[in-house]
Design an enzyme around this catalytic site. Sequence first.
Site, PDB file in Angstrom:
ATOM      1  N   ARG A  91      25.665  -3.690 -29.754  1.00 17.62           N
ATOM      2  CA  ARG A  91      25.017  -3.583 -28.452  1.00 17.62           C
ATOM      3  C   ARG A  91      26.053  -3.233 -27.387  1.00 17.62           C
ATOM      4  NH1 ARG A  91      21.281  -8.376 -26.038  1.00 17.62           N
ATOM      5  NH2 ARG A  91      19.714  -7.294 -27.281  1.00 17.62           N
TER       6      ARG A  91
ATOM      7  N   ASP B 120      29.080  -6.311 -33.683  1.00 17.01           N
ATOM      8  CA  ASP B 120      27.672  -6.091 -33.366  1.00 17.01           C
ATOM      9  C   ASP B 120      27.538  -4.675 -32.811  1.00 17.01           C
ATOM     10  OD1 ASP B 120      28.896  -6.694 -30.812  1.00 17.01           O
ATOM     11  OD2 ASP B 120      26.867  -6.671 -30.040  1.00 17.01           O
TER      12      ASP B 120
ATOM     13  N   GLY C 141      35.134  -5.383 -24.699  1.00 16.87           N
ATOM     14  CA  GLY C 141      35.553  -5.199 -23.308  1.00 16.87           C
ATOM     15  C   GLY C 141      34.888  -3.983 -22.702  1.00 16.87           C
TER      16      GLY C 141
ATOM     17  N   THR D  87      30.275  -8.417 -26.354  1.00 20.25           N
ATOM     18  CA  THR D  87      30.477  -8.050 -27.747  1.00 20.25           C
ATOM     19  C   THR D  87      30.746  -9.260 -28.621  1.00 20.25           C
ATOM     20  OG1 THR D  87      31.423  -5.931 -27.127  1.00 20.25           O
ATOM     21  CG2 THR D  87      32.054  -6.754 -29.253  1.00 20.25           C
TER      22      THR D  87
ATOM     23  N   ASP E 223      24.450 -15.033 -28.156  1.00 21.93           N
ATOM     24  CA  ASP E 223      25.099 -14.475 -26.982  1.00 21.93           C
ATOM     25  C   ASP E 223      24.276 -13.284 -26.509  1.00 21.93           C
ATOM     26  OD1 ASP E 223      27.075 -13.643 -25.087  1.00 21.93           O
ATOM     27  OD2 ASP E 223      27.699 -12.146 -26.548  1.00 21.93           O
TER      28      ASP E 223
ATOM     29  N   LYS F 129      31.529  -0.017 -32.617  1.00 26.33           N
ATOM     30  CA  LYS F 129      32.691  -0.682 -32.026  1.00 26.33           C
ATOM     31  C   LYS F 129      33.850  -0.764 -33.004  1.00 26.33           C
ATOM     32  CE  LYS F 129      29.537  -3.357 -29.244  1.00 26.33           C
ATOM     33  NZ  LYS F 129      29.061  -4.650 -28.786  1.00 26.33           N
TER      34      LYS F 129
ATOM     35  N   SER G 193      25.595  -9.626 -26.982  1.00 30.37           N
ATOM     36  CA  SER G 193      25.696  -9.018 -28.312  1.00 30.37           C
ATOM     37  C   SER G 193      24.305  -8.885 -28.910  1.00 30.37           C
ATOM     38  CB  SER G 193      26.554  -9.878 -29.233  1.00 30.37           C
ATOM     39  OG  SER G 193      27.698 -10.335 -28.569  1.00 30.37           O
TER      40      SER G 193
ATOM     41  N   SER H 233      32.359 -11.588 -25.914  1.00 31.18           N
ATOM     42  CA  SER H 233      31.590 -12.669 -25.297  1.00 31.18           C
ATOM     43  C   SER H 233      30.933 -13.576 -26.330  1.00 31.18           C
ATOM     44  CB  SER H 233      30.536 -12.086 -24.364  1.00 31.18           C
ATOM     45  OG  SER H 233      29.703 -11.207 -25.077  1.00 31.18           O
TER      46      SER H 233
END
Lengths: 275, 233, 251
Positions: A56, A54, A84, A38, A203, A70, A206, A166
């Site tokens: 995903r 984001d 997480g 994330t 990343d 999220k 994400s 992340s």
Amino acid sequence: MSLCPDLPRPGFSFDNCKRNAALESRGYKSKGFVKTGTTIVGVCYKDGVVLGADSRATGGNIVADKFCDKLHKMSNKIFCAGAGTASDCDKVTEMIRGQIALLELNSGRDVRVASVVRIIKQYLYRYQGHIGCALIIGGYDATGCHLHSIAPHGSSMELPYLTMGSGSLAATAVLESRWKPDLDLEATKKLVRDATAAGILNDLGSGSSVNMVVLTKKGNETFYPYDIVCAKGVRSGLYDFPSGTTKVLRTKVIPYEIEKVEVRGASEEDEPMDI
Amino acid sequence: MMSHEPEPSPTTCGAPLLQRGFDPYRDNAGTLVGIAGEDFAVIGSDLRLSLGFSIFSRDQSKLFKLTDRAVLGSSGCWADCVSLNKFLEIRLKTYGFEHNQPMSTKAIAQCCSTMLYSRRFFPYFAWNILAGIDEDGKGAIYSYDPVGNFERVPYQAAGNSGPQVLPFLDSIVGKKNQSNPDKAPITKERAINLIKDIFISAAERDITVGDGTHIIVITKDGLEEIRLDLRKD
Amino acid sequence: MALMRDAIFHSEGFDPSSQMSPCAETRNQSLVAPRQRTQEPTYMSGSVIGLCYENGVLLAADMGATTRFTRIPHQPRILKINENTMIGVSGDFADFQYLEKIIEAKMIDEERKNEGFQMKPRSLYVYLSRLLYQRRNNFNPLWTNIIVTGMQDGKPFMGVVDMIGTAFETNLYSTGFGNYLGMGVMREAVEKHDGKLPLQAAVEALQSVLRVLYYRNTAAFPDYQIGNCTASGVKIEGPMRIDSEWEIAKH
């Protein structure tokens, strides 16, 4: 009824951890769960807080959800962005939201950000990091606007700008080079968008789009999505099968007796059925 | 509780065995798709080189042009992929000097297998697909596992998205489990568009696929390259 | 037939743990254990950042090496190899110094042959990738990540080699922590200028990455060097100091 619900007395029982380790050592593979690799971002500005995330959700290398949410609403003026383990974030915020609603009804006041943070961090600390929630909590209360982050083990901090997940390192680079005290709303939204987009692009955990919520003393304003950073690819081919592709192996007709037949006259307003 | 601790080995003199930090393998991901036709073969790879959640390069094709009628796609541990292809290049050059002609696709296929198996007990962590034109001018796809098992197949998908893509190829190209399917051989245009669409779809659902795709079409006239952008997240 | 993964993970072949002795204290252990090798780094250096721009290529790195408890400042990590090649190395500092020696010997050897041409960056990149891959195959890795940059036939070149021999050519890269922090900043800079990044913008992007690294990486140093390779040669500038802003931290 007490204002604060009593917490169950002893801490987390680690019996099952030992059991799971023993099972794994004998070759049992535990079931995978969806981890949201994330990027979540929170930035304070002069009139409030902007949170971004984001959209995903991943399970291993597979994208489980391209447009997941999220940003969790805790109260009218407090939101919580979660990174997480997806289910942990969903369930913890859902449960705490219930407690907060009761707290607000009992006290007749808007709950403070600090209270939300305290309730969540005490809950997470009891589980010693086994509940995988990394949260950013932002909101506006009687004492102004606040932005906190909580790590899975229950530690928390309050800062004017924060990222987690992340993609947090990619997002940090944007925030560190562009954040200034007392930004205005538009600049803050742009900053949150760009920081989240940095996570989305750099990343692998994400992706897709930036969701955003602005929290001020007037309440919350959500943007789902604020910006679609990476749109869906367009395929050129059609991959449907002609009818009759599935082989009919056997046919058996069961007569169905109908006692009453009622035919509705078709009107022109009836739309054809979606196929 | 039952004890599962290993017996102390003589080399450690009773001291507990420590886990050392060095792992010689990395999974740099990558996806390969190959389709063979009557007189052509198409092979495609994505352009993203990654490790874990970070992107190393957005423009790294995993296709290696071996001769003007054979292309090898390698994905997996990029260090192994590069090395395998370097050694293969040397073998092909030597063969060329010795025989005064390039190695045939069939011979390359066998050569790849031999080289992969030479490292049976410290394998090249590489998934390979060889695409080319055989001696009869027919399209050929050879599919490998990392230790050299290989087989000539009409189509193959390998690498990170292989497990997702292969059933789709089975259905669309292989026409498996369909009554009265159109068994006409796949055309070149259809194969190219299919591979493009496969990578567009793979980029939607596989986090390691993205940035772009590199497709090489092999016909008797040589190699034709196609590049296509994919989503970058 | 056991295919693919099974073949790798169930192979009875090389077991690295059998080659290593885990603890050096025991006296008679060295008699039993066959070989002791550097499979763990000691003094480590941080990120090296490279960026190709319009008519050259830049390399930047902070100056110093650390263990978990100690810091050695003022250690340069960007090397000029010849007039069209420079490299930046991060990772184990001893391995970097060993590499330095190998490359120097190679350059002297080339000079001695006096064949009238210099090593080009791609040659060095391929050489280092083979060297590191071979060391990895012997389970005796050089614990380093290298960025080889320079002018290859008049064009900016950048090749990356890591400790297991992963090798690829790219236009921007950062080793270590900067791989997570800095790549986004550099990609944004390149995209903003549509691939034709002017020198000034490239330097600013690198400085911005170094600054964020200094803020966020516990092992980073404030002093840095920037190497610039153009058609007119290699120039390494520094040490310079990052202009950091700590007032923000008070908020």
